[in-house]
Design an enzyme around this catalytic site. Structure first.
Site, short mmCIF file in Angstrom:
data_model
loop_
_atom_site.label_atom_id
_atom_site.label_comp_id
_atom_site.label_asym_id
_atom_site.label_seq_id
_atom_site.Cartn_x
_atom_site.Cartn_y
_atom_site.Cartn_z
N LYS A 151 -3.59 6.74 -6.82
CA LYS A 151 -2.28 6.25 -6.38
C LYS A 151 -1.28 6.56 -7.47
CE LYS A 151 -3.84 4.29 -2.55
NZ LYS A 151 -3.37 4.39 -1.19
N LYS A 153 -0.07 7.70 -3.71
CA LYS A 153 -0.86 8.52 -2.78
C LYS A 153 -0.38 9.97 -2.75
CE LYS A 153 -0.16 5.84 1.00
NZ LYS A 153 -0.40 5.58 2.43
N LYS A 177 -11.34 10.40 -3.50
CA LYS A 177 -10.85 10.67 -2.14
C LYS A 177 -9.37 11.01 -2.18
CE LYS A 177 -9.72 7.53 1.34
NZ LYS A 177 -8.56 8.24 1.86
N ASP A 179 -5.68 11.10 -0.46
CA ASP A 179 -5.09 10.18 0.51
C ASP A 179 -4.74 10.94 1.79
OD1 ASP A 179 -4.53 7.63 1.32
OD2 ASP A 179 -3.53 7.11 -0.55
N GLU A 180 -4.44 10.17 2.83
CA GLU A 180 -4.32 10.78 4.16
C GLU A 180 -3.16 11.75 4.28
OE1 GLU A 180 -4.03 7.49 3.55
OE2 GLU A 180 -1.89 7.15 3.88
N HIS A 269 -10.80 10.02 8.06
CA HIS A 269 -9.76 9.02 7.85
C HIS A 269 -9.10 8.77 9.20
CE1 HIS A 269 -6.30 6.89 6.34
NE2 HIS A 269 -6.80 6.92 5.11
N ARG A 270 -8.76 7.50 9.48
CA ARG A 270 -8.28 7.17 10.83
C ARG A 270 -6.78 6.93 10.89
NH1 ARG A 270 -9.84 0.80 11.88
NH2 ARG A 270 -9.26 0.09 9.83
N HIS A 302 -13.52 5.30 8.44
CA HIS A 302 -12.86 4.04 8.11
C HIS A 302 -12.94 3.11 9.32
CE1 HIS A 302 -10.29 5.52 4.54
NE2 HIS A 302 -11.25 6.40 4.77
N LYS A 310 -5.77 -5.19 3.48
CA LYS A 310 -4.32 -5.23 3.74
C LYS A 310 -3.95 -4.82 5.17
CE LYS A 310 -3.33 -0.42 2.36
NZ LYS A 310 -2.82 0.50 1.35
N GLY A 339 -8.61 -0.25 2.41
CA GLY A 339 -7.29 -0.80 2.70
C GLY A 339 -7.12 -2.15 2.03
O1 LIG Z 1 -6.53 5.93 2.53
C1 LIG Z 1 -6.94 4.81 2.20
O2 LIG Z 1 -8.08 4.43 2.50
C2 LIG Z 1 -5.95 3.90 1.51
O3 LIG Z 1 -5.11 4.70 0.78
C3 LIG Z 1 -6.51 2.79 0.71
O4 LIG Z 1 -5.66 2.45 -0.34
P1 LIG Z 1 -5.73 1.01 -1.04
O5 LIG Z 1 -7.16 0.80 -1.45
O6 LIG Z 1 -4.78 1.10 -2.20
O7 LIG Z 1 -5.26 0.02 -0.04
MG LIG Z 2 -4.53 5.93 2.27
#
Ligand SMILES: O=C(O)[C@H](O)COP(=O)(O)O
Ligand SMILES: [Mg+2]
Length: 415
Positions: A151, A153, A177, A179-180, A269-270, A302, A310, A339
């Site tokens: 992060k 992201k 990983k 990010d999306e 990733h969803r 996911h 979150k 998340g």
């Molecule tokens: O793509 C993901 O799974 C999220 O970016 C998770 O991020 P976070 O762990 O900071 O909520």
């Molecule tokens: Mg993400």
């Protein structure tokens, strides 16, 4: 000439055949329609009917679906196997989640669940690895594997991104990983990121003596995803990551075929799933999206955090159970909890979901007051403590990184 009316699609005496695809829907009929009429319109519009009575010349194959059960606001519809093109998720969804989602005969309609018959299910490949990634790619038979997303992201340079990955891997994380929404932008181009991250991965493996891997986001048009998958295999990667909802299932199927040739696993990733599943009265449930992901061949998906993180979650535990359950010999799927997770939430997460999962934390690693490496250690310590059955507070007496994480976040659910 024989007529087909939409009443022909309701038969509460019908007993579905083993080869039928049975779908459960929650339906709110239009104000001027009975539930029976709405149920038969759902079956009609999603198979071979329409709003008008049809005058059919000659004989046509009978592909009618049958609404065969009504229970309050839930109905069940059986679809004959000949309606479907084997192995084409796009075609299946154009039937069971197509026009019916927008037709005026229903105010709201939600596809809740599917019972997949063997011939249709096995016309799809399913995952190449599934939960066996824990032992085939890693050596983690007794604990959840871990992942982290750098992060912010997007915005990190390639060098920064690979550096964060290195720190996380050395700290004890298994998977870096993407990010999306990080794919191939100018601040961090795909091919540079792939090469530099895998270099960092190799160094981290050497230093820790543990297997490490990288979920590089290949999301793009299908042709580009195939090129990127080839590049991942050539560079010595084990996985591709695909944003399966935004790319679409046909593209996922194309990638799955190539990954079978290359021996790569797929992390799904969803992102955007909530456009289908967040409003409980309408759309397509996450449960069904997860079923589709398994059939199309996602190895890791996911599925939420069982309400600890979150993001809003549907029934994570029930979805995970479906992903593990036998499906005519198709491989299972490793659920990824992600998340808003952090070390303090791990014991309860494992209590709810078990150890056969991937625990992914972005902010819960990089937001550690002492930085990424400490955050990675704290996450791993929380997992090791939980698997050993030791309360975090007690374990933290010997592990300062975990103590700092608990001091910062406690067991709070973030927003
Ligand atoms: O793509 C993901 O799974 C999220 O970016 C998770 O991020 P976070 O762990 O900071 O909520
Ligand atoms: Mg993400």
């Amino acid at each position: 000439m024989p007529g087909i009316t939409y009443e022909d699609f309701l038969d509460l005496e019908y007993d579905p055949a083993d080869s039928d695809l049975v779908c459960a829907f929650r339906v709110e009929p239009a104000a001027d329609m009975s539930m029976e009429a709405a149920a038969s319109r759902v079956a009609s519009e999603s198979s071979n009917g329409t709003w008008a009575e049809l005058q059919v010349e000659g004989s046509v194959t009978d592909l009618s679906a049958t609404a065969f059960a009504i229970d309050g606001d839930e109905i069940r519809v059986a679809y004959p196997e000949e309606l479907f093109e084997p192995g084409s998720m796009a075609q299946v969804l154009s039937c069971i989640a197509g026009n019916i989602m927008g037709m005026k005969a229903v105010e709201r309609i939600r596809l809740l669940d599917c019972e997949w018959p063997e011939p249709l299910a096995t016309s799809f490949p399913g995952p190449g690895f599934g939960t066996s990634v824990r032992t085939e790619i890693f050596d983690a038979p007794n604990r959840p594997i871990t992942a982290t997303v750098p992060k912010p992201k997007v915005g990190l340079s390639t060098e920064q991104h690979a550096g964060v990955g290195y720190d996380a891997w050395v700290g004890g994380i298994d998977l870096l990983k993407d990010d999306e929404n990080l794919t191939d932008q100018s601040f961090n181009p795909f091919h540079d990121r792939l090469t530099e991250s895998l270099d960092a991965r190799d160094r981290a493996e050497e230093e820790t003596g543990e297997r490490k891997s990288y979920l590089v986001n290949v999301t793009a048009d299908a042709n580009t995803m195939l090129e990127r998958a080839d590049a991942v295999a050539a560079a010595g990667g084990e996985y591709v990551m695909v944003d399966v909802i935004t790319t679409g299932w046909a593209a996922v199927q194309t990638v799955r075929e190539r990954c079978a040739e290359l021996g790569l696993a797929i992390h799904a990733h969803r992102a955007m799933h909530a456009a289908f599943d967040r409003v409980p009265s309408h759309g397509v449930s996450m449960r069904v999206l997860a079923q589709i992901a398994r059939l199309c061949g996602a190895d890791q998906l996911h599925t939420g955090t069982a309400d600890l993180g979150k993001l809003e979650n549907e029934d994570t535990v029930g979805i995970n159970e479906w992903l593990y359950a036998d499906l005519y010999g198709l491989n299972d799927v490793l659920p990824t909890a992600s998340g808003g997770l952090h070390p303090g939430l791990v014991p309860e997460l494992i209590e709810r979901c078990g150890t056969n999962i991937c625990v992914q934390a972005g902010g819960g690693v990089h937001g550690h007051p002492d930085g990424t490496a400490a955050g990675a250690k704290a996450l791993r310590q929380s997992i090791d403590a939980t698997v050993e059955g030791i309360p975090l507070e007690e374990y933290a007496e010997d592990y300062p990184e975990l103590a700092v994480a608990i001091e910062k976040w406690g067991t709070e659910t973030p927003r």
